[in-house]
Write an enzyme that holds these catalytic residues in place. Structure first.
Site, PDB file in Angstrom:
ATOM      1  N   GLU A 269      21.150  -9.733  -9.450  1.00  0.00           N
ATOM      2  CA  GLU A 269      21.184 -10.893  -8.544  1.00  0.00           C
ATOM      3  C   GLU A 269      21.056 -10.464  -7.091  1.00  0.00           C
ATOM      4  O   GLU A 269      21.950 -10.697  -6.280  1.00  0.00           O
ATOM      5  CB  GLU A 269      22.520 -11.625  -8.705  1.00  0.00           C
ATOM      6  N   PRO A 270      19.963  -9.830  -6.728  1.00  0.00           N
ATOM      7  CA  PRO A 270      19.843  -9.384  -5.332  1.00  0.00           C
ATOM      8  C   PRO A 270      19.666 -10.555  -4.371  1.00  0.00           C
ATOM      9  O   PRO A 270      18.937 -11.497  -4.662  1.00  0.00           O
ATOM     10  CB  PRO A 270      18.590  -8.505  -5.347  1.00  0.00           C
ATOM     11  N   ARG A 308      26.902 -12.255  11.576  1.00  0.00           N
ATOM     12  CA  ARG A 308      27.191 -10.945  10.964  1.00  0.00           C
ATOM     13  C   ARG A 308      27.768  -9.908  11.924  1.00  0.00           C
ATOM     14  O   ARG A 308      28.706  -9.203  11.561  1.00  0.00           O
ATOM     15  CB  ARG A 308      25.952 -10.393  10.262  1.00  0.00           C
ATOM     16  N   CYS A 338      31.214 -19.996  23.649  1.00  0.00           N
ATOM     17  CA  CYS A 338      32.456 -19.757  24.360  1.00  0.00           C
ATOM     18  C   CYS A 338      33.475 -19.084  23.455  1.00  0.00           C
ATOM     19  O   CYS A 338      34.458 -19.688  23.011  1.00  0.00           O
ATOM     20  CB  CYS A 338      32.984 -21.056  24.953  1.00  0.00           C
ATOM     21  N   GLU A 339      33.191 -17.869  23.134  1.00  0.00           N
ATOM     22  CA  GLU A 339      34.017 -16.949  22.350  1.00  0.00           C
ATOM     23  C   GLU A 339      33.472 -15.587  22.724  1.00  0.00           C
ATOM     24  O   GLU A 339      32.344 -15.491  23.193  1.00  0.00           O
ATOM     25  CB  GLU A 339      33.740 -17.068  20.840  1.00  0.00           C
TER      26      GLU A 339
HETATM   27  C1  LIG Z   1      26.545 -12.895  -2.870  1.00  0.00           C
HETATM   28  C2  LIG Z   1      26.267 -12.605  -4.287  1.00  0.00           C
HETATM   29  C3  LIG Z   1      25.131 -11.861  -4.655  1.00  0.00           C
HETATM   30  C4  LIG Z   1      24.179 -11.262  -3.651  1.00  0.00           C
HETATM   31  O1  LIG Z   1      24.736 -10.195  -2.940  1.00  0.00           O
HETATM   32  P1  LIG Z   1      23.810  -9.359  -1.942  1.00  0.00           P
HETATM   33  O2  LIG Z   1      24.706  -8.315  -1.382  1.00  0.00           O
HETATM   34  O3  LIG Z   1      23.308 -10.298  -0.906  1.00  0.00           O
HETATM   35  O4  LIG Z   1      22.689  -8.807  -2.707  1.00  0.00           O
HETATM   36  C5  LIG Z   1      24.900 -11.683  -5.994  1.00  0.00           C
HETATM   37  N1  LIG Z   1      25.727 -12.189  -6.938  1.00  0.00           N
HETATM   38  C6  LIG Z   1      26.811 -12.911  -6.622  1.00  0.00           C
HETATM   39  C7  LIG Z   1      27.669 -13.464  -7.689  1.00  0.00           C
HETATM   40  C8  LIG Z   1      27.133 -13.139  -5.287  1.00  0.00           C
HETATM   41  O5  LIG Z   1      28.212 -13.847  -4.981  1.00  0.00           O
END
Ligand SMILES: *Cc1c(COP(=O)(O)O)cnc(C)c1O
Length: 418
Positions: A269-270, A308, A338-339
C-alpha cells in the site's frame, strides 16, 4: 517506459515559471510521468510473485490522481468511507478498495461493509462486533501489530508495541478464538510498520510475524505488507533500496507460499513512495526581511498548505526557480501563518528577491491532503502535468468556499453596536 531527469525548472519540458504564470501562486504541481516511473520501479522490484499495489489514497487525495492510478492498474487503500467514495467516482469497484480503519465508528464500518469494500480489522472489539452482526458473510483481513519498532520519526512509526494501530500479535490466541466462535472468513493478513523503515531486515521481521500467524488461517488469499517506503528528501538521505528489498521479500514470500501450500497474492500500500517526488509546491516570495541575526524569506504559503516541516521536522529541498544563478545566501524560509511556521532554517539558496518563485520539493505526499484553511486562507490550486500538458485538477479555494458551511444565526443579526 520513458522517464526523464526531474528538473525543478522544467516539468516534462514545461517551464515551471510558465505553469506558475498560468495557474497562479501558491500552486501544487504534480508530474504524472514521475508517478508512472515509481509504479514501474515498484513492479520491477518484486518479481516472480503475484503482486498487487494498493495506492494509499490519503497521501494525495484527488480524483484525477486516483484515475491516473487506476489507468496504471494500481488498486487503492482507503482509511475512510469518503476516500472509498472518491475512489468509486474515479472508476474503482469496491473489490479493488481496501478499507483500513483505525478506530472508526461502527456506523462507518457497516457502511464500508455494505459498500462491499475489503475490510481490514484493526481491533479485537471490532472483530467481535463484526462476528456478532455479520458472522461468516464478510471476507476479512486482520491488521496485525507485529511489535516491531522501526521507521523514522516516532510520530510516523505504527508497528511498535505501544502503537494504537492493529491487533498485537500477542493476542494471536484471542484472535483465533473469535474467528472460531463466529466462523469468520479471514482472507488476508496485514501489517503496516509505519513510514520510513530502514532496511529489508527489519521489514522482514514484521513479515515473519505474519508468515507464522498464517498457519492459523487456511483460507488466506493475500498477505498485505502495507507501506512505509522511505523516499529521499535531501541529498544523502537513506532511501529504501527497492531492488534489494524486492528481491529479499519476493524470495521470503515465495518460500512462505511453499510452506503454506498455495500461492497467495502479495499486497503493498505505497502512498509516499508513489507520489512524494512527483509533487512541487510553488510559492511566491512576499517579503525578504533582514533581522540582526537572520534573513527571512516570507512566502505566500505556510503550514496551512504543507505541514510536514512543522509536524514531522521534515526536510524539503527548496529551489529558487526564478533566480537560479543568484549568489548563494543563507535564509530562513517561513510561511505567512500567525504561528511559528518555518519551511527551512539556515538554508543556502541562490539570492532570493521579492517576487521570486520558489519550489518546495517532494511535496506530493501529505501536502495538499493535510492542508487546511487556517487563518482563513484559501488552499492552493492543484495541477497535473500529463503527457507534456498542464491540467488543472482542483481549483483554488475562494472566499465563498471558506464561508460555505457557516450558519448565520438570525438572533445575532439584530445586535446593535454598543
Ligand atoms: C498511511 C498508510 C499507508 C501509506 O504509507 P506511506 O508511508 O505514505 O507509504 C499505507 N497503509 C496504511 C494502512 C496507511 O495508513
Amino acid at each position: 517506459m520513458h522517464s526523464q531527469q526531474q528538473s525543478p525548472y522544467q516539468i516534462q519540458g514545461l517551464h515551471t515559471l510558465a505553469i506558475a504564470q498560468e495557474f497562479g501562486l501558491p500552486l501544487y504541481v504534480y508530474d504524472a510521468a514521475k508517478i508512472s516511473e515509481k509504479i514501474e520501479l515498484f513492479r520491477s522490484s518484486f518479481r516472480g510473485v503475484n503482486l498487487k499495489i494498493k495506492y494509499a489514497a490519503k497521501a494525495l487525495t484527488n480524483l484525477s490522481i486516483l484515475k491516473l492510478m487506476r489507468m496504471q492498474g494500481v488498486d487503492v487503500d482507503v482509511v475512510s468511507v469518503n476516500e472509498a467514495r472518491l475512489a468509486m467516482l474515479a472508476g474503482y469497484v469496491p473489490g479493488q478498495i481496501m478499507y483500513t480503519p483505525s478506530g472508526n465508528s461502527w456506523a462507518e464500518i457497516q457502511r464500508a461493509i455494505d459498500m462491499g469494500l475489503r475490510i481490514n480489522v484493526d481491533s479485537l472489539p471490532l472483530l467481535e462486533q463484526i462476528g456478532q452482526v455479520y458472522g461468516p458473510t464478510v471476507s476479512l483481513c486482520l491488521r496485525i501489530n507485529p511489535s516491531v519498532a522501526d521507521g523514522g520519526n516516532i510520530k510516523i512509526q505504527t508497528g511498535h508495541a505501544n502503537s494504537k494501530f492493529g491487533i498485537p500479535n500477542d493476542y494471536r490466541q484471542q484472535i483465533v478464538e473469535l474467528v472460531t466462535q463466529y466462523g469468520l472468513n479471514i482472507v488476508g493478513l496485514h501489517v503496516h510498520t509505519g513510514s520510513d523503515f530502514k532496511d529489508a531486515h527489519t521489514f522482514l521481521s514484521g513479515a515473519n510475524v505474519l508468515f507464522e500467524m498464517a498457519a492459523d488461517f487456511p483460507d488466506l488469499q493475500f498477505i498485505d505488507f502495507g507501506s512505509g517506503f522511505k523516499v529521499a528528501y535531501r541529498e544523502g538521505d537513506y532511501v529504501t533500496d527497492m531492488a534489494d528489498l524486492g528481491a529479499k521479500v519476493s524470495a521470503a514470500f515465495a518460500a512462505f507460499c511453499d510452506r503454506y501450500g498455495r500461492d497467495l497474492e502479495l499486497w503493498f500500500e505505497p502512498g509516499k513512495f508513489l507520489v512524494s517526488e512527483a509533487g512541487h509546491l510553488l510559492v511566491g516570495v512576499n517579503v525578504v526581511k533582514q533581522n540582526p541575526t537572520r534573513t527571512f524569506v516570507q512566502v505566500d504559503s505556510g503550514l496551512n498548505h504543507l505541514i510536514r516541516p512543522m509536524m514531522y521536522d521534515a526536510w524539503h529541498d527548496i529551489v529558487n526557480v526564478s533566480n537560479p544563478g543568484g549568489a548563494p545566501t543563507l535564509y530562513d524560509v517561513v510561511g505567512y501563518i500567525c504561528e511559528t511556521d518555518t519551511f527551512a532554517t539556515d538554508r543556502m539558496l541562490p539570492q532570493v528577491r521579492m517576487g521570486d518563485v520558489l519550489s518546495i520539493e517532494n511535496a506530493g505526499a501529505y501536502g495538499y491532503s493535510m492542508a487546511s484553511n487556517y487563518n482563513l486562507r484559501e488552499r492552493p490550486a492543484e495541477v497535473l502535468v500529463l503527457d507534456g500538458e498542464a491540467h488543472l485538477i482542483r481549483r483554488r479555494d475562494t472566499f465563498e468556499d471558506l464561508t460555505r458551511g457557516m450558519v448565520d444565526v438570525p438572533e445575532l443579526a439584530t445586535l446593535e453596536t454598543i
